[in-house]
Enzyme design. Structure first.
Site, mmCIF file in Angstrom:
data_model
loop_
_atom_site.group_PDB
_atom_site.id
_atom_site.type_symbol
_atom_site.label_atom_id
_atom_site.label_comp_id
_atom_site.label_asym_id
_atom_site.label_seq_id
_atom_site.Cartn_x
_atom_site.Cartn_y
_atom_site.Cartn_z
ATOM 1 N N LYS A 1 0.850 -1.192 0.000
ATOM 2 C CA LYS A 1 0.000 0.000 0.000
ATOM 3 C C LYS A 1 0.887 1.244 0.000
ATOM 4 O O LYS A 1 1.861 1.320 0.754
ATOM 5 C CB LYS A 1 -0.910 -0.008 1.237
ATOM 6 C CG LYS A 1 -1.974 1.083 1.206
ATOM 7 C CD LYS A 1 -3.012 0.899 2.304
ATOM 8 C CE LYS A 1 -4.073 1.982 2.227
ATOM 9 N NZ LYS A 1 -5.125 1.824 3.225
ATOM 10 N N GLU B 1 -19.394 -6.035 11.100
ATOM 11 C CA GLU B 1 -20.333 -5.240 11.897
ATOM 12 C C GLU B 1 -21.361 -6.111 12.623
ATOM 13 O O GLU B 1 -21.713 -5.839 13.777
ATOM 14 C CB GLU B 1 -21.056 -4.229 10.996
ATOM 15 C CG GLU B 1 -20.153 -3.174 10.390
ATOM 16 C CD GLU B 1 -19.521 -3.585 9.073
ATOM 17 O OE1 GLU B 1 -18.809 -2.758 8.475
ATOM 18 O OE2 GLU B 1 -19.725 -4.751 8.630
ATOM 19 N N ARG C 1 -25.471 -2.445 8.191
ATOM 20 C CA ARG C 1 -25.142 -3.831 7.852
ATOM 21 C C ARG C 1 -25.439 -4.779 9.013
ATOM 22 O O ARG C 1 -25.360 -5.989 8.860
ATOM 23 C CB ARG C 1 -23.663 -3.923 7.471
ATOM 24 C CG ARG C 1 -23.221 -2.833 6.521
ATOM 25 C CD ARG C 1 -21.815 -3.044 6.021
ATOM 26 N NE ARG C 1 -21.865 -3.630 4.707
ATOM 27 C CZ ARG C 1 -20.821 -4.136 4.057
ATOM 28 N NH1 ARG C 1 -19.641 -4.126 4.610
ATOM 29 N NH2 ARG C 1 -20.957 -4.656 2.862
#
Length: 439
Positions: free
Chosen positions: A248, A336, A364
């Site tokens: 990244k 979640e 969610r």
């Protein structure tokens, strides 16, 4: 050699005309282009820099947009947008009337699926692949690019579980860089690290066990290797899985070294990568920081206080509790539903649980809020961050539904503190013990 290849590429048809030996130069130009625009305009940086070679290879090998490419979350799709007819308007990214910061179906035929929240790519691409099969489009390719943080989510596993019992023409590419917004956590991340370091025996492969044709891990910055492997996989039938290792922030040293900070760094110097300091001395503290510091203050006095966040310790400022009380604060990864029911389980045992979730992410876990918390009247304390309109991130991230969707749930208190002082007071009151859950 052409001094600027990128300027002459409007779409992947132009890209495919380049000889393969010119693609590394294009990768450098694409990185420089992203760095230049994002340094001035802000946006998500590290994720897109990490997949430059992968993006080029995918559009070079596959016949997009006829072949369908789904980017999970879409933080990493800037290179994709630039190569698919949006180079000239890329400077409008995340601006009013400009292009979206995430792939969006209404914006381009190259954006096969609208994303923004994680872990949807495998299900969506599998749906496309099964539909193509039913229509007799047997040579059409369907590719899902998913990160190592996103693949640990329950929905991604649901997609893998189903795909493994189909003969769908699906390619799942794991973009493995060991970080989402914050560093990835969990047993799956530990497993992937062991695979990367050659510590796992070949036969102990979780992906092969799910009936995928697994290949990798390969270097995601090696264009010839990526292209030859994607060409090979094009001819393999059924569900396939390619494990790709990337860095990244690749190509900007500070972004490689400080990956959390350079996920979305604000304005910075394109040459050095140094972030331009903002004078925030005149601004009030951020709500999430008031939350984070208050939670630590309360936890010092009450050993029953627990903190939970699904993969947002920095964004929600749960990191302060994780630093102060590492055994009482949990980052559960992008999960979640699990976060809410974990909080409910702890509440049954008398713990005082602060479950901190972004407003749009709690959507969610709606069933868990109703079924596991509210119906059982468990006093979980939900702290919803990013409520309201959130500007540049756009529709997928606007926290505009929470009051509407929570208001109809029985036994649930809703509080919207008007300022930092009221936030601190209500956190204190909740921590002293309520008979109901509160948001």
């Amino acid at each position: 050699m052409n001094c600027n290849l990128l300027a002459n590429i409007n779409n992947p048809i132009d890209l495919r005309k380049l000889p393969e030996n010119q693609l590394p130069q294009l990768a450098k130009e694409l990185r420089d282009f992203i760095i230049d625009i994002v340094s001035k305009k802000e946006g998500h940086l590290g994720a897109s820099l990490g997949v430059v070679e992968l993006t080029i290879a995918l559009h070079y090998v596959f016949n997009t947009p006829e072949d369908l490419l789904v980017w999970d979350v879409g933080h990493q799709a800037y290179g994709h947008k630039i190569l698919t007819e949006r180079q000239a308007v890329f400077h409008t990214n995340r601006e009013l009337n400009g292009i979206s910061g995430f792939p969006k179906r209404s914006e381009s035929p190259y954006d096969a699926f609208g994303v923004g929240h994680s872990s949807t790519s495998i299900s969506a691409a599998l749906g496309m692949a099964l539909a193509s099969q039913l229509k007799g489009e047997i040579n059409k390719q369907h590719i899902a690019v998913i990160g190592d943080a996103s693949i640990a989510s329950g929905m991604a596993f649901e997609g893998l579980n189903h795909a493994g019992v189909t003969d769908a023409n699906l390619l799942v590419i794991l973009n493995d860089n060991a970080i989402g917004i914050d560093p990835s956590i969990g047993a799956l991340k530990d497993y992937l690290t062991a695979v990367k370091e050659g510590k796992n025996p070949k036969q102990n492969n979780i992906i092969k066990s799910l009936n995928f044709d697994y290949s990798g891990p390969i270097d995601g910055h090696d264009l010839p290797k990526l292209i030859s492997e994607l060409e090979r996989l094009k001819l393999v039938k059924g569900p396939k899985f390619l494990h790709v290792i990337t860095t990244k922030g690749k190509g900007l040293q500070l972004a490689e070294e400080e990956q959390v900070k350079y996920h979305a760094p604000g304005k910075f110097d394109a040459e050095t990568g140094k972030i331009h300091p903002k004078d925030e001395s005149h601004l009030p503290p951020k709500f999430q920081d008031v939350f984070g510091h208050t939670l630590v203050e309360l936890a010092q006095k009450n050993e029953k206080i627990i903190g939970i966040t699904p993969a947002m310790p920095t964004g929600s400022s749960m990191k302060y509790m994780m630093e102060a009380f590492p055994k009482r604060a949990f980052d559960v990864g992008i999960a979640e539903q699990h976060a809410v029911t974990l909080a409910a389980g702890m509440a049954t045992q008398g713990m005082v649980v602060f479950c901190n979730i972004y407003s749009t992410f709690l959507q969610r876990a709606y069933d868990q809020v109703i079924h596991d918390v509210a119906l059982q009247n468990l006093p979980v304390i939900f702290c919803l961050d990013r409520a309201g309109l959130v500007g540049e991130d756009g529709a997928t991230h606007h926290g505009v539904f929470d009051i509407a969707y929570l208001n109809c749930i029985p036994n649930l208190i809703i509080a919207a503190p008007k300022d930092e002082e009221e936030l601190r007071n209500i956190m204190y009151t909740a921590s002293e013990g309520l008979n109901y859950p509160i948001a």
